[in-house]
Design a protein around this motif. Structure first.
Motif, PDB file in Angstrom:
ATOM      1  N   VAL A 156      -3.231  -1.548  -0.612  1.00 56.41           N
ATOM      2  CA  VAL A 156      -3.964  -1.879  -1.851  1.00 56.41           C
ATOM      3  C   VAL A 156      -4.291  -0.594  -2.616  1.00 56.41           C
ATOM      4  O   VAL A 156      -4.113  -0.509  -3.833  1.00 56.41           O
ATOM      5  CB  VAL A 156      -5.251  -2.680  -1.539  1.00 56.41           C
ATOM      6  N   ILE A 157      -4.742   0.439  -1.878  1.00 58.41           N
ATOM      7  CA  ILE A 157      -5.085   1.703  -2.550  1.00 58.41           C
ATOM      8  C   ILE A 157      -3.818   2.353  -3.107  1.00 58.41           C
ATOM      9  O   ILE A 157      -3.799   2.848  -4.227  1.00 58.41           O
ATOM     10  CB  ILE A 157      -5.837   2.643  -1.579  1.00 58.41           C
ATOM     11  N   ARG A 158      -2.727   2.291  -2.327  1.00 58.68           N
ATOM     12  CA  ARG A 158      -1.461   2.892  -2.788  1.00 58.68           C
ATOM     13  C   ARG A 158      -0.949   2.211  -4.054  1.00 58.68           C
ATOM     14  O   ARG A 158      -0.491   2.858  -4.980  1.00 58.68           O
ATOM     15  CB  ARG A 158      -0.417   2.775  -1.671  1.00 58.68           C
ATOM     16  N   GLU A 159      -1.058   0.861  -4.098  1.00 51.35           N
ATOM     17  CA  GLU A 159      -0.475   0.121  -5.220  1.00 51.35           C
ATOM     18  C   GLU A 159      -1.422   0.019  -6.420  1.00 51.35           C
ATOM     19  O   GLU A 159      -0.981  -0.112  -7.549  1.00 51.35           O
ATOM     20  CB  GLU A 159      -0.083  -1.301  -4.788  1.00 51.35           C
TER      21      GLU A 159
ATOM     22  N   ASN B 266      -5.634   4.190  -9.445  1.00 44.52           N
ATOM     23  CA  ASN B 266      -5.122   5.210 -10.372  1.00 44.52           C
ATOM     24  C   ASN B 266      -6.303   5.934 -11.028  1.00 44.52           C
ATOM     25  O   ASN B 266      -7.443   5.754 -10.615  1.00 44.52           O
ATOM     26  CB  ASN B 266      -4.197   4.582 -11.426  1.00 44.52           C
ATOM     27  N   GLU B 267      -6.013   6.719 -12.073  1.00 44.96           N
ATOM     28  CA  GLU B 267      -7.070   7.517 -12.727  1.00 44.96           C
ATOM     29  C   GLU B 267      -8.196   6.641 -13.288  1.00 44.96           C
ATOM     30  O   GLU B 267      -9.327   7.092 -13.453  1.00 44.96           O
ATOM     31  CB  GLU B 267      -6.499   8.340 -13.900  1.00 44.96           C
ATOM     32  N   ASP B 268      -7.864   5.379 -13.624  1.00 43.61           N
ATOM     33  CA  ASP B 268      -8.874   4.517 -14.271  1.00 43.61           C
ATOM     34  C   ASP B 268      -9.805   3.852 -13.260  1.00 43.61           C
ATOM     35  O   ASP B 268     -10.808   3.251 -13.641  1.00 43.61           O
ATOM     36  CB  ASP B 268      -8.177   3.422 -15.098  1.00 43.61           C
ATOM     37  N   THR B 269      -9.482   3.932 -11.966  1.00 41.27           N
ATOM     38  CA  THR B 269     -10.325   3.272 -10.957  1.00 41.27           C
ATOM     39  C   THR B 269     -11.646   4.023 -10.823  1.00 41.27           C
ATOM     40  O   THR B 269     -11.649   5.247 -10.662  1.00 41.27           O
ATOM     41  CB  THR B 269      -9.598   3.232  -9.589  1.00 41.27           C
ATOM     42  N   GLN B 270     -12.750   3.279 -10.915  1.00 37.49           N
ATOM     43  CA  GLN B 270     -14.061   3.932 -10.841  1.00 37.49           C
ATOM     44  C   GLN B 270     -14.787   3.644  -9.535  1.00 37.49           C
ATOM     45  O   GLN B 270     -15.553   4.463  -9.046  1.00 37.49           O
ATOM     46  CB  GLN B 270     -14.941   3.468 -12.012  1.00 37.49           C
ATOM     47  N   GLU B 271     -14.547   2.439  -8.970  1.00 35.44           N
ATOM     48  CA  GLU B 271     -15.303   2.072  -7.778  1.00 35.44           C
ATOM     49  C   GLU B 271     -14.457   1.207  -6.848  1.00 35.44           C
ATOM     50  O   GLU B 271     -13.664   0.391  -7.290  1.00 35.44           O
ATOM     51  CB  GLU B 271     -16.560   1.286  -8.192  1.00 35.44           C
ATOM     52  N   ILE B 272     -14.641   1.427  -5.553  1.00 36.60           N
ATOM     53  CA  ILE B 272     -14.033   0.557  -4.541  1.00 36.60           C
ATOM     54  C   ILE B 272     -15.170   0.030  -3.683  1.00 36.60           C
ATOM     55  O   ILE B 272     -15.990   0.806  -3.178  1.00 36.60           O
ATOM     56  CB  ILE B 272     -13.024   1.332  -3.665  1.00 36.60           C
TER      57      ILE B 272
ATOM     58  N   GLN C  89     -12.393   6.396   2.357  1.00 39.49           N
ATOM     59  CA  GLN C  89     -12.788   7.772   2.014  1.00 39.49           C
ATOM     60  C   GLN C  89     -11.750   8.784   2.510  1.00 39.49           C
ATOM     61  O   GLN C  89     -11.415   9.730   1.800  1.00 39.49           O
ATOM     62  CB  GLN C  89     -14.177   8.088   2.605  1.00 39.49           C
ATOM     63  N   ASN C  90     -11.224   8.545   3.728  1.00 40.52           N
ATOM     64  CA  ASN C  90     -10.201   9.458   4.272  1.00 40.52           C
ATOM     65  C   ASN C  90      -8.918   9.429   3.450  1.00 40.52           C
ATOM     66  O   ASN C  90      -8.332  10.462   3.164  1.00 40.52           O
ATOM     67  CB  ASN C  90      -9.874   9.096   5.732  1.00 40.52           C
ATOM     68  N   ILE C  91      -8.497   8.210   3.061  1.00 40.51           N
ATOM     69  CA  ILE C  91      -7.258   8.085   2.267  1.00 40.51           C
ATOM     70  C   ILE C  91      -7.425   8.795   0.919  1.00 40.51           C
ATOM     71  O   ILE C  91      -6.571   9.565   0.488  1.00 40.51           O
ATOM     72  CB  ILE C  91      -6.878   6.594   2.046  1.00 40.51           C
ATOM     73  N   LEU C  92      -8.574   8.546   0.261  1.00 38.41           N
ATOM     74  CA  LEU C  92      -8.815   9.158  -1.054  1.00 38.41           C
ATOM     75  C   LEU C  92      -8.884  10.683  -0.951  1.00 38.41           C
ATOM     76  O   LEU C  92      -8.412  11.401  -1.831  1.00 38.41           O
ATOM     77  CB  LEU C  92     -10.106   8.611  -1.671  1.00 38.41           C
ATOM     78  N   GLN C  93      -9.477  11.153   0.151  1.00 40.55           N
ATOM     79  CA  GLN C  93      -9.586  12.606   0.347  1.00 40.55           C
ATOM     80  C   GLN C  93      -8.202  13.218   0.542  1.00 40.55           C
ATOM     81  O   GLN C  93      -7.869  14.239  -0.065  1.00 40.55           O
ATOM     82  CB  GLN C  93     -10.452  12.870   1.585  1.00 40.55           C
TER      83      GLN C  93
ATOM     84  N   LYS D 165     -12.941  12.559  -5.887  1.00 39.24           N
ATOM     85  CA  LYS D 165     -13.967  13.058  -6.827  1.00 39.24           C
ATOM     86  C   LYS D 165     -14.382  12.002  -7.849  1.00 39.24           C
ATOM     87  O   LYS D 165     -15.531  11.917  -8.239  1.00 39.24           O
ATOM     88  CB  LYS D 165     -13.454  14.312  -7.537  1.00 39.24           C
ATOM     89  N   ASN D 166     -13.432  11.191  -8.306  1.00 42.75           N
ATOM     90  CA  ASN D 166     -13.715  10.287  -9.438  1.00 42.75           C
ATOM     91  C   ASN D 166     -14.037   8.863  -9.022  1.00 42.75           C
ATOM     92  O   ASN D 166     -14.395   8.050  -9.858  1.00 42.75           O
ATOM     93  CB  ASN D 166     -12.501  10.250 -10.387  1.00 42.75           C
ATOM     94  N   ILE D 167     -13.862   8.533  -7.736  1.00 47.73           N
ATOM     95  CA  ILE D 167     -14.018   7.133  -7.332  1.00 47.73           C
ATOM     96  C   ILE D 167     -15.210   6.972  -6.394  1.00 47.73           C
ATOM     97  O   ILE D 167     -15.324   7.682  -5.397  1.00 47.73           O
ATOM     98  CB  ILE D 167     -12.726   6.612  -6.635  1.00 47.73           C
ATOM     99  N   ASN D 168     -16.108   6.047  -6.744  1.00 47.68           N
ATOM    100  CA  ASN D 168     -17.233   5.726  -5.868  1.00 47.68           C
ATOM    101  C   ASN D 168     -16.797   4.721  -4.826  1.00 47.68           C
ATOM    102  O   ASN D 168     -16.237   3.690  -5.174  1.00 47.68           O
ATOM    103  CB  ASN D 168     -18.353   5.058  -6.682  1.00 47.68           C
TER     104      ASN D 168
END
Length: 261
Positions: free
Chosen positions: A162-165, A168-174, A186-190, A196-199
């Motif tokens: 889901v995160i891979r597909e 993107n830059e417009d995503t603000q929160e998961i 958090q590990n995948i995003l890191q 930095k941009n996604i809560n």
């Protein structure tokens, strides 16, 4: 998988993939030139990828044209050349990505550059390619040592996909509903330098997350036979053994000048 029987009359082979139903391999999905019986032999060991799940009394549809999706690229080990997603419209960016990937990729494999690659650095693209090539090497190594039928590789879990597909830059929160999912996201995003941009928020409500966010209604609507369109028109979608039928109805939509509209 292991080739069980070859049926030239329907230009297909049945392969044992380890489930109760045989995998269906069409001649078009077997690499190489010539007739099917020249390309495959009974009891032959081949690496296949499932492209369609079993339905009704039919087994899974499989192909020897393997594709491994990454974050920015899709690796096609049995193809050649580089193709760029049509959604990247800038001619300059398309040329840049094509030249970057051509320099990085080994000879004899194909690569599709995904829409998400737009604006990414050479280092990011190289990292993605190296991960995919390592996966493919592991698949090949396992295939040589294992007896078919056997599972060589399974795509990542749903959370990762889901995160891979979708991210993107417009995503603000998961929003997630377990501590495990929180750490995993958090590990995948890191790893992908997107933290930095996604809560990432842990949901703590009493009712299930999908119910609280009304997602269950969306799922129910998506799976129903009648789908209402924003224009006032609607679709009827029905699955049969051979095909899926989609009937388009204008419904309340009568303002258009042409049928296509």
């Amino acid at each position: 998988a292991q080739v069980e029987n070859i049926l030239p009359s329907i230009e297909a082979a049945f392969v044992n993939v380890g489930s109760d139903k045989m995998g269906f391999l069409h001649a078009q999905d077997v690499a190489g030139k010539g007739a099917l019986q020249d390309k495959l032999k009974p009891k032959q060991k081949i690496v296949v990828q499932v492209v369609k799940e079993p339905t009704g009394h039919k087994g899974p549809r499989v192909t020897t044209e393997i594709s491994l999706p990454g974050r920015f690229l899709v690796l096609m080990p049995n193809e050649v050349g580089v193709n760029v997603s049509k959604k990247i419209t800038s001619a300059k960016e398309r040329a840049r990505l094509k030249s970057v990937v051509n320099l990085l990729k080994p000879v004899g494999v194909g690569v599709i550059v995904r829409t998400e690659a737009e604006g990414q650095t050479e280092a990011e693209i190289q990292e993605d390619l190296e991960i995919l090539l390592e996966k493919w090497n592991n698949i090949i190594t396992s295939a040589e040592s294992l007896t078919p039928p056997n599972l060589l590789y399974r795509d990542q879990d749903l959370l990762y996909r889901v995160i891979r597909e979708c991210c993107n830059e417009d995503t603000q929160e998961i929003i997630v509903d377990t501590g495990f999912a929180l750490n995993r996201v958090q590990n995948i995003l890191q790893t992908w330098h997107m933290n930095k941009n996604i809560n990432v928020t842990l949901y703590k409500g009493s009712e299930p997350l999908l119910v609280a966010m009304d997602i269950h209604k969306e799922i129910k609507a998506a799976l129903s036979m009648k789908v209402n369109l924003p224009s006032g028109g609607y679709l009827f979608i029905q699955n049969t053994e051979a095909l899926t039928v989609i009937d388009v109805n204008s419904g309340k939509f009568i303002s258009s000048a042409t049928q296509d509209e």
